[in-house]
Design a protein around this motif. Structure first.
Motif, PDB file in Angstrom:
ATOM      1  N   ARG B  30      -0.029  30.443 107.461  1.00  7.95           N
ATOM      2  CA  ARG B  30       0.684  29.229 107.036  1.00  7.95           C
ATOM      3  C   ARG B  30      -0.246  28.009 107.091  1.00  7.95           C
ATOM      4  O   ARG B  30      -0.315  27.220 106.146  1.00  7.95           O
ATOM      5  CB  ARG B  30       1.910  29.003 107.930  1.00  7.95           C
ATOM      6  CG  ARG B  30       2.832  27.883 107.451  1.00  7.95           C
ATOM      7  CD  ARG B  30       4.018  27.712 108.405  1.00  7.95           C
ATOM      8  NE  ARG B  30       4.789  28.928 108.548  1.00  7.95           N
ATOM      9  CZ  ARG B  30       5.752  29.324 107.704  1.00  7.95           C
ATOM     10  NH1 ARG B  30       6.057  28.585 106.654  1.00  7.95           N
ATOM     11  NH2 ARG B  30       6.405  30.460 107.908  1.00  7.95           N
ATOM     12  N   ASP B  31      -0.977  27.873 108.200  1.00  7.01           N
ATOM     13  CA  ASP B  31      -1.886  26.727 108.336  1.00  7.01           C
ATOM     14  C   ASP B  31      -2.935  26.708 107.226  1.00  7.01           C
ATOM     15  O   ASP B  31      -3.333  25.648 106.762  1.00  7.01           O
ATOM     16  CB  ASP B  31      -2.592  26.769 109.695  1.00  7.01           C
ATOM     17  CG  ASP B  31      -1.714  26.220 110.810  1.00  7.01           C
ATOM     18  OD1 ASP B  31      -0.696  25.565 110.494  1.00  7.01           O
ATOM     19  OD2 ASP B  31      -2.034  26.462 111.983  1.00  7.01           O
ATOM     20  N   LEU B  33      -2.610  27.352 104.279  1.00  3.48           N
ATOM     21  CA  LEU B  33      -2.031  26.958 102.988  1.00  3.48           C
ATOM     22  C   LEU B  33      -1.521  25.513 102.985  1.00  3.48           C
ATOM     23  O   LEU B  33      -0.903  25.066 102.016  1.00  3.48           O
ATOM     24  CB  LEU B  33      -0.882  27.915 102.622  1.00  3.48           C
ATOM     25  CG  LEU B  33      -1.294  29.378 102.455  1.00  3.48           C
ATOM     26  CD1 LEU B  33      -0.076  30.278 102.329  1.00  3.48           C
ATOM     27  CD2 LEU B  33      -2.193  29.547 101.239  1.00  3.48           C
ATOM     28  N   ARG B  34      -1.806  24.810 104.061  1.00  4.39           N
ATOM     29  CA  ARG B  34      -1.293  23.433 104.208  1.00  4.39           C
ATOM     30  C   ARG B  34      -1.638  22.548 103.002  1.00  4.39           C
ATOM     31  O   ARG B  34      -0.805  21.757 102.546  1.00  4.39           O
ATOM     32  CB  ARG B  34      -1.875  22.812 105.477  1.00  4.39           C
ATOM     33  CG  ARG B  34      -1.539  21.337 105.653  1.00  4.39           C
ATOM     34  CD  ARG B  34      -2.251  20.763 106.862  1.00  4.39           C
ATOM     35  NE  ARG B  34      -1.770  21.358 108.087  1.00  4.39           N
ATOM     36  CZ  ARG B  34      -0.677  20.961 108.734  1.00  4.39           C
ATOM     37  NH1 ARG B  34       0.037  19.955 108.247  1.00  4.39           N
ATOM     38  NH2 ARG B  34      -0.303  21.528 109.838  1.00  4.39           N
ATOM     39  N   ALA B  37       0.921  22.254 100.101  1.00  4.44           N
ATOM     40  CA  ALA B  37       2.334  21.997 100.403  1.00  4.44           C
ATOM     41  C   ALA B  37       3.019  21.083  99.400  1.00  4.44           C
ATOM     42  O   ALA B  37       4.230  21.168  99.198  1.00  4.44           O
ATOM     43  CB  ALA B  37       2.480  21.431 101.818  1.00  4.44           C
ATOM     44  N   VAL B  42       5.238  26.745  99.956  1.00  7.25           N
ATOM     45  CA  VAL B  42       4.374  27.523 100.853  1.00  7.25           C
ATOM     46  C   VAL B  42       5.149  28.620 101.573  1.00  7.25           C
ATOM     47  O   VAL B  42       4.623  29.721 101.778  1.00  7.25           O
ATOM     48  CB  VAL B  42       3.654  26.588 101.847  1.00  7.25           C
ATOM     49  CG1 VAL B  42       2.927  27.391 102.923  1.00  7.25           C
ATOM     50  CG2 VAL B  42       2.659  25.693 101.105  1.00  7.25           C
ATOM     51  N   VAL B  45       5.167  31.602  99.463  1.00  2.00           N
ATOM     52  CA  VAL B  45       3.833  32.208  99.384  1.00  2.00           C
ATOM     53  C   VAL B  45       3.501  32.945 100.683  1.00  2.00           C
ATOM     54  O   VAL B  45       2.925  34.040 100.649  1.00  2.00           O
ATOM     55  CB  VAL B  45       2.770  31.125  99.066  1.00  2.00           C
ATOM     56  CG1 VAL B  45       1.361  31.712  99.142  1.00  2.00           C
ATOM     57  CG2 VAL B  45       3.009  30.535  97.684  1.00  2.00           C
ATOM     58  N   VAL B  46       3.879  32.361 101.826  1.00  2.00           N
ATOM     59  CA  VAL B  46       3.607  33.033 103.108  1.00  2.00           C
ATOM     60  C   VAL B  46       4.317  34.387 103.148  1.00  2.00           C
ATOM     61  O   VAL B  46       3.726  35.416 103.504  1.00  2.00           O
ATOM     62  CB  VAL B  46       4.055  32.147 104.301  1.00  2.00           C
ATOM     63  CG1 VAL B  46       4.027  32.939 105.610  1.00  2.00           C
ATOM     64  CG2 VAL B  46       3.172  30.919 104.416  1.00  2.00           C
TER      65      VAL B  46
END
Lengths: 78, 189
Positions: B30-31, B33-34, B37, B42, B45-46
């Motif tokens: 997750r981080d 892909l920040r 946002a 996101v 996507v996660v």
């Protein structure tokens, strides 16, 4: 942010996403947020996932639980 | 901890082992892909990244370095995010930031703190009725039901349900703050 924006962010920050076989499915309300609201929803979601994982006996967030449910649906235990 | 300790069981098709891996990997995916946002969802996507990682794990070949499957998952996520950004015909806010994110190694795993877990559970137990019901419904549904359905099950209007979710996290943040627990600022916002 208006109160309506805050409620939209609260919705989009959940791990719920419609199930789809072929494509990414966005939260239906994600498109109603502006850029700043989307960033807030990301940050809120991140904070909520950490909270959920801390409350779960296996340390899983609702995101991880949703993914496991999709895996178990696609590959049921024998 | 090297999350590849779960790899053998994952390759063997054990969803429980994949769950253990996700507990450490998900925040780091997750981080990574920040930067996206503002332009893509996101969370979607996660979830898709984690699912694809499970699907390709049996063909994964370790390179001898720690967290190999996690590094692969981060690449899957970034590639998916870039494709999705193009599909949405948007550009991330800061191209330099995106390049940096694409090159960055995933952050190291942090061990869950049992004391923090206990503090959060105790604060959850102190929540008043309606906020607790709303939060518990979200947790129990595990991302499988939308808020409208959860609200209906609790005989609440959607806005009331959402206001109770908001109240629950704000009260949790307040309770944890009183205990000196450093929390994500967004939890209490």
């Amino acid at each position: 942010m208006t109160d309506d924006d805050e409620l939209l962010i609260e919705q989009v920050a959940s791990a719920y996403r419609p199930v789809s076989r072929d494509e990414l499915r966005y939260h239906p309300r994600w498109h109603d947020l502006g850029a700043a609201g989307r960033e807030r929803a990301f940050a809120r979601g991140k904070a909520l996932r950490a909270l959920e994982a801390a409350l779960d006996p296996d340390g899983l967030s609702t995101t991880a639980r949703a993914v496991l449910a999709r895996i178990e649906q696609a590959f049921p235990p024998k | 901890m090297d999350l590849d300790v779960h790899l053998e069981a994952i390759v063997g098709g054990d969803p429980r082992a994949f769950g253990h891996w996700m507990a450490g990997a998900e925040p780091r995916v997750r981080d990574s892909l920040r930067s996206f946002a503002r332009v893509i969802d996101v969370e979607a996507v996660v979830q898709e990244t984690l699912l694809r990682t499970w699907q390709v794990a049996p063909r994964f070949v370790p390179d001898g370095r720690p967290d190999g499957l996690l590094r692969m998952a981060v690449r899957i996520g970034r590639n998916l995010a870039v494709s999705e950004t193009r599909r949405m015909r948007t550009t991330p806010r800061d191209a330099d930031q995106l390049d940096a994110a694409m090159d960055a190694e995933p952050t190291p795993a942090s061990t869950p703190d049992p004391l923090l877990r206990r503090a959060i559970a105790e604060c959850r137990d102190k929540l008043p009725g309606k906020p607790r019901e709303a939060l518990d419904a979200r947790l129990a549904s595990a991302g499988g039901k939308d808020d409208h359905d959860l609200a209906t099950e609790l005989r609440m209007k959607l806005n009331t349900f959402l206001q109770n979710v908001t109240r629950a996290r704000q009260l949790l943040a307040e309770c944890l703050g009183k205990r000196g627990v450093v929390i994500d600022q967004e939890l209490g916002a």
